[in-house]
Write a protein that holds these residues in place. Structure first.
Motif, PDB file in Angstrom:
ATOM      1  N   VAL A  58       0.667  -1.013  -0.005  1.00 60.41           N
ATOM      2  CA  VAL A  58       0.119   0.190  -0.350  1.00 60.41           C
ATOM      3  C   VAL A  58       0.866   1.371  -0.048  1.00 60.41           C
ATOM      4  O   VAL A  58       0.548   2.557  -0.845  1.00 60.41           O
ATOM      5  N   LEU A  59       1.480   1.595   0.757  1.00 57.91           N
ATOM      6  CA  LEU A  59       2.537   2.098   0.500  1.00 57.91           C
ATOM      7  C   LEU A  59       3.449   3.011  -0.524  1.00 57.91           C
ATOM      8  O   LEU A  59       3.704   3.939  -1.099  1.00 57.91           O
ATOM      9  N   ASN A  60       4.202   1.641  -1.333  1.00 55.69           N
ATOM     10  CA  ASN A  60       5.311   2.325  -2.236  1.00 55.69           C
ATOM     11  C   ASN A  60       4.048   2.704  -3.567  1.00 55.69           C
ATOM     12  O   ASN A  60       4.278   3.461  -3.933  1.00 55.69           O
ATOM     13  N   THR A  61       2.649   1.921  -3.699  1.00 59.76           N
ATOM     14  CA  THR A  61       1.460   2.005  -4.175  1.00 59.76           C
ATOM     15  C   THR A  61       1.072   3.800  -3.927  1.00 59.76           C
ATOM     16  O   THR A  61       1.079   4.561  -4.997  1.00 59.76           O
ATOM     17  N   MET A  62       0.833   3.944  -3.621  1.00 57.29           N
ATOM     18  CA  MET A  62       0.640   5.596  -3.125  1.00 57.29           C
ATOM     19  C   MET A  62       2.075   6.281  -2.736  1.00 57.29           C
ATOM     20  O   MET A  62       1.576   7.313  -3.407  1.00 57.29           O
ATOM     21  N   MET A  63       3.428   6.132  -2.340  1.00 53.52           N
ATOM     22  CA  MET A  63       4.326   6.565  -2.879  1.00 53.52           C
ATOM     23  C   MET A  63       4.846   6.763  -4.475  1.00 53.52           C
ATOM     24  O   MET A  63       5.162   7.865  -4.708  1.00 53.52           O
ATOM     25  N   MET A  64       4.036   6.377  -5.374  1.00 53.55           N
ATOM     26  CA  MET A  64       4.071   6.757  -5.972  1.00 53.55           C
ATOM     27  C   MET A  64       3.371   7.901  -7.273  1.00 53.55           C
ATOM     28  O   MET A  64       3.780   8.363  -7.635  1.00 53.55           O
ATOM     29  N   SER A  65       1.896   8.024  -6.527  1.00 49.71           N
ATOM     30  CA  SER A  65       1.560   8.910  -6.659  1.00 49.71           C
ATOM     31  C   SER A  65       2.390  10.450  -5.733  1.00 49.71           C
ATOM     32  O   SER A  65       2.937  12.038  -6.507  1.00 49.71           O
ATOM     33  N   ILE A  66       1.972  10.233  -4.465  1.00 53.38           N
ATOM     34  CA  ILE A  66       3.155  11.196  -3.861  1.00 53.38           C
ATOM     35  C   ILE A  66       4.482  11.386  -5.079  1.00 53.38           C
ATOM     36  O   ILE A  66       4.613  12.674  -4.350  1.00 53.38           O
ATOM     37  N   GLY A 404       6.174  -7.777   0.149  1.00 59.64           N
ATOM     38  CA  GLY A 404       5.651  -6.708  -0.137  1.00 59.64           C
ATOM     39  C   GLY A 404       6.854  -5.671  -0.406  1.00 59.64           C
ATOM     40  O   GLY A 404       8.060  -5.439  -0.259  1.00 59.64           O
ATOM     41  N   MET A 405       6.230  -4.309  -1.503  1.00 56.05           N
ATOM     42  CA  MET A 405       7.134  -3.820  -2.115  1.00 56.05           C
ATOM     43  C   MET A 405       6.949  -2.202  -1.207  1.00 56.05           C
ATOM     44  O   MET A 405       8.583  -2.076  -0.755  1.00 56.05           O
ATOM     45  N   ASP A 406       6.350  -2.580   0.253  1.00 59.34           N
ATOM     46  CA  ASP A 406       6.668  -1.708   0.765  1.00 59.34           C
ATOM     47  C   ASP A 406       8.378  -1.644   1.837  1.00 59.34           C
ATOM     48  O   ASP A 406       8.833  -0.919   2.508  1.00 59.34           O
ATOM     49  N   LEU A 407       8.652  -3.050   2.439  1.00 60.26           N
ATOM     50  CA  LEU A 407       9.307  -3.407   2.564  1.00 60.26           C
ATOM     51  C   LEU A 407      10.712  -3.328   1.443  1.00 60.26           C
ATOM     52  O   LEU A 407      11.572  -3.197   2.058  1.00 60.26           O
ATOM     53  N   CYS A 408      10.337  -3.196   0.811  1.00 55.57           N
ATOM     54  CA  CYS A 408      11.645  -4.007   0.009  1.00 55.57           C
ATOM     55  C   CYS A 408      12.188  -2.438  -0.539  1.00 55.57           C
ATOM     56  O   CYS A 408      13.192  -2.208  -0.589  1.00 55.57           O
ATOM     57  N   ALA A 409      11.467  -1.246  -0.554  1.00 52.72           N
ATOM     58  CA  ALA A 409      11.384  -0.726  -1.173  1.00 52.72           C
ATOM     59  C   ALA A 409      11.421   1.226  -0.398  1.00 52.72           C
ATOM     60  O   ALA A 409      12.278   1.563  -0.768  1.00 52.72           O
ATOM     61  N   HIS A 410      10.910   0.681   0.361  1.00 50.86           N
ATOM     62  CA  HIS A 410      11.072   2.234   1.955  1.00 50.86           C
ATOM     63  C   HIS A 410      11.046   1.451   3.053  1.00 50.86           C
ATOM     64  O   HIS A 410      11.251   2.308   3.814  1.00 50.86           O
ATOM     65  N   ARG A 411      11.450   0.433   3.325  1.00 49.96           N
ATOM     66  CA  ARG A 411      11.940  -0.342   4.404  1.00 49.96           C
ATOM     67  C   ARG A 411      10.757   0.162   6.017  1.00 49.96           C
ATOM     68  O   ARG A 411      10.969   0.641   6.894  1.00 49.96           O
ATOM     69  N   GLU A 412       9.251   0.578   4.964  1.00 49.00           N
ATOM     70  CA  GLU A 412       8.485   0.474   6.467  1.00 49.00           C
ATOM     71  C   GLU A 412       7.074  -0.417   6.020  1.00 49.00           C
ATOM     72  O   GLU A 412       7.173  -1.082   4.839  1.00 49.00           O
TER      73      GLU A 412
END
Length: 431
Positions: A58-66, A404-412
């Motif tokens: 979810v965070l990675n998906t939202m981060m692409m927009s932000i 999951g993309m959140d951990l691998c891309a953003h460590r959260e």
């Protein structure tokens, strides 16, 4: 700078050759508000897309927009605006006189400062890239997306905006009608999304894995924010607080309303029950479909456009397997298809307000506009992705995708109680 003013006059049946107006404080105040409303659409899209993905992405998906807010905001300032609207350009691209947004101080676009016009258009460029991200979520490397997005914004979006909206652009010269971005934003984003999904390949387990929305309230919240912001998106494209803006706003209410009901009816007929995700999707499709026509048609015509746009997009969503690409969040079906329907119906129905030319000729112009957009964005996206792949891999590893993309891309993580297996794909068949 002249394009939007010309559109507003055309929608009212006036002439783009009228005496240059003076600065209007009322129009300027409205456009400042409209620009802020359009800015809100990108965080709204983040919620809409974020709710549709798995919990661990979810965070990675939202981060692409932000992240698009920052990336495109900077690039639009440096070069995007001048490539789209710079004075002294040719039929294909704007002049370079406004690099860094130089030369806008003291200038007008219609009755508003050129700086306000540049800001308003910058919001459009931002959400155009954010829309593309929905097709590649849960598997595209974040850095690769940013590199591709920067190139896409400068080399595809800006020239296309020039073609359609600049007084020098070749499609503008032919009389193509696109009041607020059905062609420039939605068809472009939809086609680019489909190509990107094809190049990246499907998500692990697709089509045998169930990738279900993890947070439907997020989807509804995002859709509501999009609808609100879209009022500024469409009505603001009049560049004035006038009757044209009022018609655009009214049609931005009625077309999505019709599309929402049509989508729920079709969904109920197919599956037996309407869904909240279907309601959100239907209203967004209606917004897309009415965007090119919002100031060129009457409300009854807007109802028709919304309903037909929803029917077409619903059919493509149901047949998405035939597209040969895992377009994760149905960007092509909802934006590309609805944008194409809206663009063609603009030509067919613009006569309802007296703003269109002979219907047959206008339909041919609209068809050419659609074809040119598909060709530029489809081929351009393919080439840009191939170029980016020479610099960095486009996809994460299979292990990272499962984790999951959140951990691998953003460590959260998006949720405190999430672990590595939360929301993992559930295989319902196949290997």
């Amino acid at each position: 700078m002249r394009r939007r003013f010309a559109l507003g006059l055309l929608a009212c049946g006036g002439s783009a050759g009228a005496t240059a107006p003076a600065l209007s404080s009322g129009d300027t105040a409205w456009m400042l508000v409209a620009a802020a409303m359009v800015l809100l659409m990108t965080p709204g899209l983040a919620f809409f897309y974020g709710g549709l993905t798995r919990a661990q992405s979810v965070l990675n998906t939202m981060m692409m927009s932000i992240a698009s807010l920052g990336l495109v905001g900077v690039l639009w300032t440096l070069a995007g605006y001048t490539l789209a609207f710079g004075e002294g350009g040719n039929a294909l691209v704007g002049g370079l006189g406004n690099l860094g947004l130089e030369g806008l101080s003291g200038q007008l676009s219609g009755t508003i400062p050129a700086t306000v016009f540049a800001a308003f258009q910058g919001m459009f460029a931002i959400i155009a890239l954010a829309l593309v991200s929905g097709a590649v979520v849960e598997r595209m490397r974040f850095g690769a997306f940013l590199l591709f997005g920067g190139l896409w914004s400068l080399l595809i979006y800006a020239p296309l905006a020039h073609w359609v909206w600049s007084a020098d652009g070749w499609l503008f010269g032919l009389g193509a009608l696109d009041f607020a971005g059905g062609t420039v934003i939605h068809i472009a984003a939809g086609v680019s999304a489909l190509v990107a999904a094809r190049v990246l390949g499907p998500r692990l387990g697709h089509p045998h894995a169930a990738h279900v929305p993890h947070n439907v309230p997020f989807v509804l919240l995002g859709a509501g924010l999009l609808w609100f912001g879209w009022m500024g998106f469409n009505a603001g494209s009049a560049l004035a607080a006038n009757e044209t803006a009022g018609l655009a706003l009214l049609n931005t209410l009625v077309a999505p309303a019709a599309a929402l009901l049509v989508w729920l009816a079709l969904e109920s007929g197919r599956a037996g029950k309407p869904t909240a995700v279907g309601a959100a999707t239907g209203l967004v499709v209606g917004l897309v479909a009415i965007t090119p026509a919002c100031a060129f048609v009457t409300p009854w015509a807007a109802l028709t456009i919304g309903g037909l746009g929803a029917a077409a997009s619903f059919a493509v969503v149901g047949a998405k397997a035939r597209l040969g690409a895992d377009d994760a969040l149905d960007v092509f079906a909802c934006h590309g298809v609805a944008g194409i329907v809206g663009a063609l119906l603009t030509g067919a129905l613009a006569w309802t307000t007296g703003s269109g030319e002979a219907v047959g000729r206008q339909l041919l112009v609209q068809l050419l506009s659609v074809g040119a957009t598909v060709a530029l964005t489809g081929l351009g996206t393919l080439l840009l992705l191939r170029l980016v792949s020479l610099v960095t891999p486009l996809r994460v590893s299979p292990r990272q995708e499962v984790l999951g993309m959140d951990l691998c891309a953003h460590r959260e993580q998006g949720y405190r109680d999430a672990d590595g297996s939360l929301g993992a794909p559930v295989f319902v068949g196949g290997d």
